[in-house]
Design a protein around this motif. Structure first.
Motif, PDB file in Angstrom:
ATOM      1  N   ARG A 108       0.847  -1.188   0.000  1.00 27.03           N
ATOM      2  CA  ARG A 108       0.000   0.000   0.000  1.00 27.03           C
ATOM      3  C   ARG A 108       0.876   1.228   0.000  1.00 27.03           C
ATOM      4  O   ARG A 108       1.713   1.398   0.893  1.00 27.03           O
ATOM      5  N   MET A 137      -6.532  -8.937   6.250  1.00 27.89           N
ATOM      6  CA  MET A 137      -7.183  -7.663   6.564  1.00 27.89           C
ATOM      7  C   MET A 137      -7.806  -7.071   5.304  1.00 27.89           C
ATOM      8  O   MET A 137      -7.098  -6.633   4.387  1.00 27.89           O
ATOM      9  N   ALA A 139      -9.178  -4.004   4.394  1.00 26.76           N
ATOM     10  CA  ALA A 139      -9.248  -2.648   4.961  1.00 26.76           C
ATOM     11  C   ALA A 139      -9.914  -1.707   3.947  1.00 26.76           C
ATOM     12  O   ALA A 139     -11.140  -1.649   3.880  1.00 26.76           O
ATOM     13  N   GLY A 196      -5.701   4.217   7.585  1.00 27.32           N
ATOM     14  CA  GLY A 196      -6.167   3.062   6.825  1.00 27.32           C
ATOM     15  C   GLY A 196      -6.166   1.781   7.632  1.00 27.32           C
ATOM     16  O   GLY A 196      -6.306   0.688   7.066  1.00 27.32           O
ATOM     17  N   TYR A 197      -6.022   1.874   8.957  1.00 26.40           N
ATOM     18  CA  TYR A 197      -6.077   0.669   9.801  1.00 26.40           C
ATOM     19  C   TYR A 197      -7.512   0.395  10.235  1.00 26.40           C
ATOM     20  O   TYR A 197      -8.296   1.323  10.491  1.00 26.40           O
ATOM     21  N   ILE A 198      -7.798  -0.916  10.359  1.00 21.37           N
ATOM     22  CA  ILE A 198      -9.131  -1.320  10.782  1.00 21.37           C
ATOM     23  C   ILE A 198      -9.284  -1.061  12.285  1.00 21.37           C
ATOM     24  O   ILE A 198      -8.383  -1.382  13.071  1.00 21.37           O
ATOM     25  N   GLY A 203      -4.185  -4.310  14.501  1.00 21.33           N
ATOM     26  CA  GLY A 203      -2.913  -3.694  14.131  1.00 21.33           C
ATOM     27  C   GLY A 203      -2.481  -4.167  12.760  1.00 21.33           C
ATOM     28  O   GLY A 203      -3.315  -4.525  11.923  1.00 21.33           O
ATOM     29  N   ASP A 204      -1.176  -4.148  12.530  1.00 20.69           N
ATOM     30  CA  ASP A 204      -0.639  -4.568  11.232  1.00 20.69           C
ATOM     31  C   ASP A 204      -0.467  -6.088  11.237  1.00 20.69           C
ATOM     32  O   ASP A 204       0.369  -6.623  11.980  1.00 20.69           O
ATOM     33  N   ALA A 205      -1.264  -6.768  10.435  1.00 17.42           N
ATOM     34  CA  ALA A 205      -1.266  -8.243  10.469  1.00 17.42           C
ATOM     35  C   ALA A 205       0.113  -8.792  10.099  1.00 17.42           C
ATOM     36  O   ALA A 205       0.594  -9.737  10.731  1.00 17.42           O
ATOM     37  N   GLY A 206       0.743  -8.219   9.076  1.00 21.50           N
ATOM     38  CA  GLY A 206       2.067  -8.703   8.667  1.00 21.50           C
ATOM     39  C   GLY A 206       3.074  -8.571   9.794  1.00 21.50           C
ATOM     40  O   GLY A 206       3.843  -9.498  10.082  1.00 21.50           O
TER      41      GLY A 206
END
Ligand code: URA
Length: 213
Positions: A108, A137, A139, A196-198, A203-206
């Motif tokens: 992204r 995610m 998003a 742009g986070y859910i 958090g950041d899945a990766g």
């Protein structure tokens, strides 16, 4: 399916919801996060494959012969959206060991939140396969939409998406661009924040899968 989103199935099963709670929690370490994601992915793929066609095969049990169902029809291909999608592959492959696996690399752009493709490798016969795209995610939905654009360009007609979490913005984006693609998720969260986070999300899945926080 929800009233607003006919393309979305939320799996409300207590086991899924229990594990999702611990996936969300900051108390969960990398090792547990990976294990939980593998387990939930396995459960989500049960829902995503609910309508796989079957045919009867004659077998012999220790007691008698019988006609018993086996999966028939198109073969499967999983397509992982890198890099977080890879965190879902092991669990799904445990259930679907004969599935082929493709990868799509999209990141992204932090300014525009638009997907930029850097990798695309799928089986040569993907057009003849039923495709399950995996991305934890959903998003903005821009990556999923772009990935599915590419998969359709490759000739695929039968596509589903499995995401651990979905935001309404992403589901609406998918509904607009790919209304034919059913989505299976463990939860429809509230909204996206300004990055742009859910929300509430996880958090950041990766980062949580690979311990890169
Ligand atoms: N990608 C993530 O990993 N987390 C989000 O909340 C949104 C996109």
């Amino acid at each position: 399916m929800t009233a607003d989103f006919p393309n979305l199935t939320v799996v409300h099963h207590p086991l899924v919801q229990h594990k999702l709670t611990w996936l969300r929690s900051t108390d969960t370490n990398t090792d547990s996060f990976r294990n939980l994601l593998r387990e939930v992915s396995q459960m989500l793929v049960y829902e995503a494959t609910r309508d796989l066609p079957t045919e009867l095969q004659t077998i012999t049990t220790p007691i008698t012969t019988m006609d018993s169902p086996v999966i028939s029809g198109k073969k499967l291909c999983l397509v992982s959206i890198l890099r977080a999608g890879n965190g879902m592959l092991d669990g799904i492959l445990a259930v679907l060991p004969l599935a082929r696996v493709g990868h799509i690399g999209l990141y992204r752009d932090p300014e525009t939140l638009e997907p930029v493709e850097y990798y695309f490798k799928v089986p040569a016969d993907i057009a003849e396969r039923q495709v399950i795209v995996v991305d934890p995610m959903l998003a903005t939905g821009n990556s999923a939409v772009a990935a599915i654009d590419r998969i359709k360009e490759a000739g695929c007609a039968s596509i589903k998406l499995i995401s651990l979490l979905a935001a309404p913005e992403g589901v609406a984006n998918m509904l607009q661009h790919h209304p034919d693609v059913p989505i299976v998720t463990a939860a429809l969260d509230s909204h996206l924040n300004e990055h742009g986070y859910i929300v509430p999300g996880l958090g950041d899945a990766g980062d949580r899968i690979f311990g890169t926080v």
